[in-house]
Each structure stands twice: as C-alpha cells, then as structure tokens.
Enzyme design. Structure first.
Site, PDB file in Angstrom:
ATOM      1  N   GLU A   1       0.815  -1.222   0.000  1.00 34.11           N
ATOM      2  CA  GLU A   1       0.000   0.000   0.000  1.00 34.11           C
ATOM      3  C   GLU A   1       0.845   1.266   0.000  1.00 34.11           C
ATOM      4  O   GLU A   1       0.487   2.258  -0.654  1.00 34.11           O
ATOM      5  CB  GLU A   1      -0.943  -0.012   1.203  1.00 34.11           C
ATOM      6  CG  GLU A   1      -0.221   0.083   2.539  1.00 34.11           C
ATOM      7  CD  GLU A   1      -0.955  -0.564   3.687  1.00 34.11           C
ATOM      8  OE1 GLU A   1      -0.662  -0.198   4.833  1.00 34.11           O
ATOM      9  OE2 GLU A   1      -1.809  -1.447   3.454  1.00 34.11           O
ATOM     10  N   GLU A   2       1.983   1.257   0.728  1.00 30.90           N
ATOM     11  CA  GLU A   2       2.801   2.471   0.801  1.00 30.90           C
ATOM     12  C   GLU A   2       3.358   2.858  -0.566  1.00 30.90           C
ATOM     13  O   GLU A   2       3.560   4.044  -0.853  1.00 30.90           O
ATOM     14  CB  GLU A   2       3.939   2.293   1.809  1.00 30.90           C
ATOM     15  CG  GLU A   2       3.509   2.251   3.266  1.00 30.90           C
ATOM     16  CD  GLU A   2       2.957   3.581   3.767  1.00 30.90           C
ATOM     17  OE1 GLU A   2       3.453   4.647   3.329  1.00 30.90           O
ATOM     18  OE2 GLU A   2       2.026   3.556   4.589  1.00 30.90           O
TER      19      GLU A   2
ATOM     20  N   GLY B   1      16.611 -26.920   6.615  1.00 31.55           N
ATOM     21  CA  GLY B   1      16.588 -27.276   5.197  1.00 31.55           C
ATOM     22  C   GLY B   1      16.150 -26.140   4.299  1.00 31.55           C
ATOM     23  O   GLY B   1      15.829 -26.357   3.127  1.00 31.55           O
ATOM     24  N   LYS B   2      16.171 -24.910   4.816  1.00 33.70           N
ATOM     25  CA  LYS B   2      15.733 -23.753   4.027  1.00 33.70           C
ATOM     26  C   LYS B   2      16.891 -23.094   3.280  1.00 33.70           C
ATOM     27  O   LYS B   2      16.680 -22.369   2.310  1.00 33.70           O
ATOM     28  CB  LYS B   2      15.027 -22.751   4.947  1.00 33.70           C
ATOM     29  CG  LYS B   2      13.749 -23.347   5.544  1.00 33.70           C
ATOM     30  CD  LYS B   2      13.168 -22.520   6.678  1.00 33.70           C
ATOM     31  CE  LYS B   2      11.963 -23.242   7.276  1.00 33.70           C
ATOM     32  NZ  LYS B   2      11.405 -22.521   8.433  1.00 33.70           N
TER      33      LYS B   2
ATOM     34  N   GLY C   1      15.220 -15.839  19.955  1.00 35.57           N
ATOM     35  CA  GLY C   1      14.620 -16.908  19.155  1.00 35.57           C
ATOM     36  C   GLY C   1      13.757 -16.427  18.013  1.00 35.57           C
ATOM     37  O   GLY C   1      13.021 -17.216  17.414  1.00 35.57           O
TER      38      GLY C   1
END
Length: 353
Positions: free
Chosen positions: A121-122, A320-321, A306
């Site tokens: 939107e910005e 696994g990313k 965290g």
C-alpha cells in the site's frame, strides 16, 4: 624473585605464546584515502577498501560477492539463471530505499518478491501523496492531533490514506464485479494476493511505482499478510459496501505458486531486507527444494530471543531452508544504510550506472 622481574605466574598469564598463523591467512587491511588523492572516489573504491576492514564492513562486502556470484550463475545444461527471491518490509518502501527496490524490478533483476501489506500500500500511497522527513523523537500525541502518522523519522499525512481509499475502492468494486460475472464460467476468476497486487500495479499506471514495474515485467509479488495494513482496512470497509456479495482472495493458490517457483528453480538465491514474514515466507518456499544455494540477510535483529528476524543463515540450514554448504551471510546493518552500496556494486554496476 628479584624486584625487577615479572612474576612467572603473571608472565604465563599475559605473555602466552602465539601459534604461527596458517599460510594464506588474510591480514586486516585499512582504507587509505591518500590513495584516491586527486581523483573522485568511487563506490567500488570504498567497497574494495572495506573488504578486509573487519566487522560489518567485511560482511557487507561478502554480501556483494555472494550477490554477484548469484547473478553470474548459468545452468550448464539449460543456461537458466539463478531464481532470485527479494524480500523486504514495509518501512523500506516508506523510506527513500523504494527507488532502489523499484530499480531492481524495473530492470528485471529479481524473479519474485515477498513483502508485507504495508510494503504494497505504501508504494501506491506514495504515488498519491508525499512522505516527509521528521524525527524519531517527534511526540506521538502532537502528531496525532495534526493527522500525521510517524514511521521512524518519517511522517505520512493521514490525508494520503484517504486518497488511497478514494483510489482503491472503485478498483475493488470492479474486481468484485468481474469475480461475480465469471462465476460458473470456464474462466472463473479466483483472486489471490499476487493477482490483486498485479491488478493494482496495472491500475496505478505510474512509473514511480514498484508494482507498476512488477506488473509490466510480469514479476510475481507475494503478500501472505495482505490484510495487515491500510489495504486490509479498505477490504474490511468494502465488505460492508458490497454486502451481501464479497470479494474473495485465495491464499492457497499463492502458496502453491511461490513454492512451485522455488521447486522449479535450477538455483535459488535469497536477498532479504528485514525479518518476519517476508524472511520466513521465502525461506520456507526454498525448503521445498531442500534449501537455497545462496542467501543474503540484512537486518539488525539479534538471535537471543529466538525470533525469525534474528536468526542467522545457519539456523535456516538446520531446517533445510538454506542448503548445507551454501554461500550465505547476515549483514547486521540497517538496510537503508547498506543496500544502496550493495546494489551499486552488483546490479547497477552491470548496467553501467
């Protein structure tokens, strides 16, 4: 022990003998401006001088190296390039970094984008009204009485959001009309966040807009939290205006689309400015292919709480990313200070700017 001798226990504690540094160890190097005397200093001069300076200067230069290698890759069989996912938070569109992000999309330097509702939107709001410099210490109650909304040390007049409502609601009306007219036909319209953004990019018809160029260059823009902002307010208001008919926006089709882009990529790279949903949505898509081959994170968050934003690339490896052995760096800098320098030495450098 003589008074003029260092106690042996002190010597043992302080004067520990060093090992020989391994062959090829990189020495810390200093940026010497005397070398540039009599000529203009280039961005390349600065980055090369900062490469072995240490701390975040070295991390930023590592980001430059990773992005340039990301861009140089060609699949040996198909010659396909790295699929580059760009993620950024809404405050960066509110800031002047929007122009840098627009440049990347205008010149087709990225394959897909993930951002927040504010990041959508910005961009359109800035086509309808200006954002102004302010102060981090501006008093909230005073700004509220003046109808000014603070974003860090920027302010956005509330009238800009009113202009956004005037612009977007007729488009939502038209989209609902098209949706209803298509029901029961072979070409039934199923709106998704990426399709909504694509349509708004077309409708704004303004070259200052990031999403105008995303529409023009057919670069998908994903926003899994499309309702979390002013655009969500407009959709909420529209439910009353349009009742009993309702505009439907399907997030499931979009998750299939972004995950499929990742799965089919010959090589995947992530450039993520900020944290939260934009960071995780890209990383999770790359999980579907057992991780990205390269990643650059730029944010100031720490990992001790965290949080997703604070997590270093190695945490994503555990999920696994990001692939084991991937090229990855986290630059602990605020993105408006770091990213223009990085783009100047990567994407823009190729374009001869």
């Amino acid at each position: 022990m003589a008074d003029n001798q260092i106690p042996s226990s002190v010597a043992d504690a302080v004067l520990v003998k060093s090992i020989e540094m391994p062959e090829g160890s990189q020495k810390v190097e200093e940026l010497d401006f005397n070398k540039f005397k009599g000529r203009p200093i280039t961005v390349d001069d600065l980055l090369q001088g900062m490469k072995h300076m240490g701390f975040q200067a070295s991390s930023m230069c590592e980001a430059v190296r990773i992005i340039n290698e990301m861009r140089a890759y060609r699949d040996p069989t198909t010659s396909e390039k790295t699929t580059i996912f760009l993620g950024y938070t809404s405050n960066l569109i509110s800031s002047g970094l929007r122009g840098t992000l627009r440049y990347l999309v205008q010149h087709k330097h990225v394959s897909a984008i993930v951002t927040t509702a504010g990041g959508i939107e910005e961009d359109f709001i800035k086509c309808l009204g200006d954002t102004y410099m302010s102060s981090f210490s501006a008093v909230g109650a005073d700004l509220r009485s003046k109808g000014l909304n603070r974003i860090g040390n920027l302010v956005v007049p509330n009238s800009n959001y009113c202009a956004f409502e005037d612009w977007v609601v007729p488009i939502l009306d038209k989209m609902l009309e098209e949706q209803e007219a298509s029901r029961g036909t072979e070409n039934e319209i199923n709106w998704t966040p990426s399709k909504v953004i694509h349509r708004l990019g077309k409708e704004i018809n303004d070259e200052r807009s990031v999403y105008y160029w995303a529409w023009k260059n057919d670069i998908p823009v994903f926003c899994p939290a499309l309702t979390d902002g002013s655009l969500g307010d407009m959709l909420y208001f529209h439910t009353f205006k349009a009742s009993p008919k309702q505009l439907r926006i399907d997030i499931v089709e979009d998750i299939r689309k972004i995950n499929t882009i990742a799965v089919r990529a010959k090589r995947a790279g992530m450039i993520i400015l900020g944290g939260g949903i934009v960071k995780h949505h890209i990383a999770n898509a790359c999980l579907m292919r057992n991780g990205a081959e390269s990643a650059v994170y730029i944010n100031t968050a720490q990992e001790f709480d965290g949080s997703d934003a604070g997590a270093r690339p190695d945490e994503a490896v555990s999920w696994g990313k990001i692939k084991v052995g991937a090229d990855a760096v986290k630059v602990y800098m605020e993105a408006t200070a770091a990213f223009p320098f990085i783009v100047a030495n990567t994407f823009a450098k190729e374009d001869g700017l």
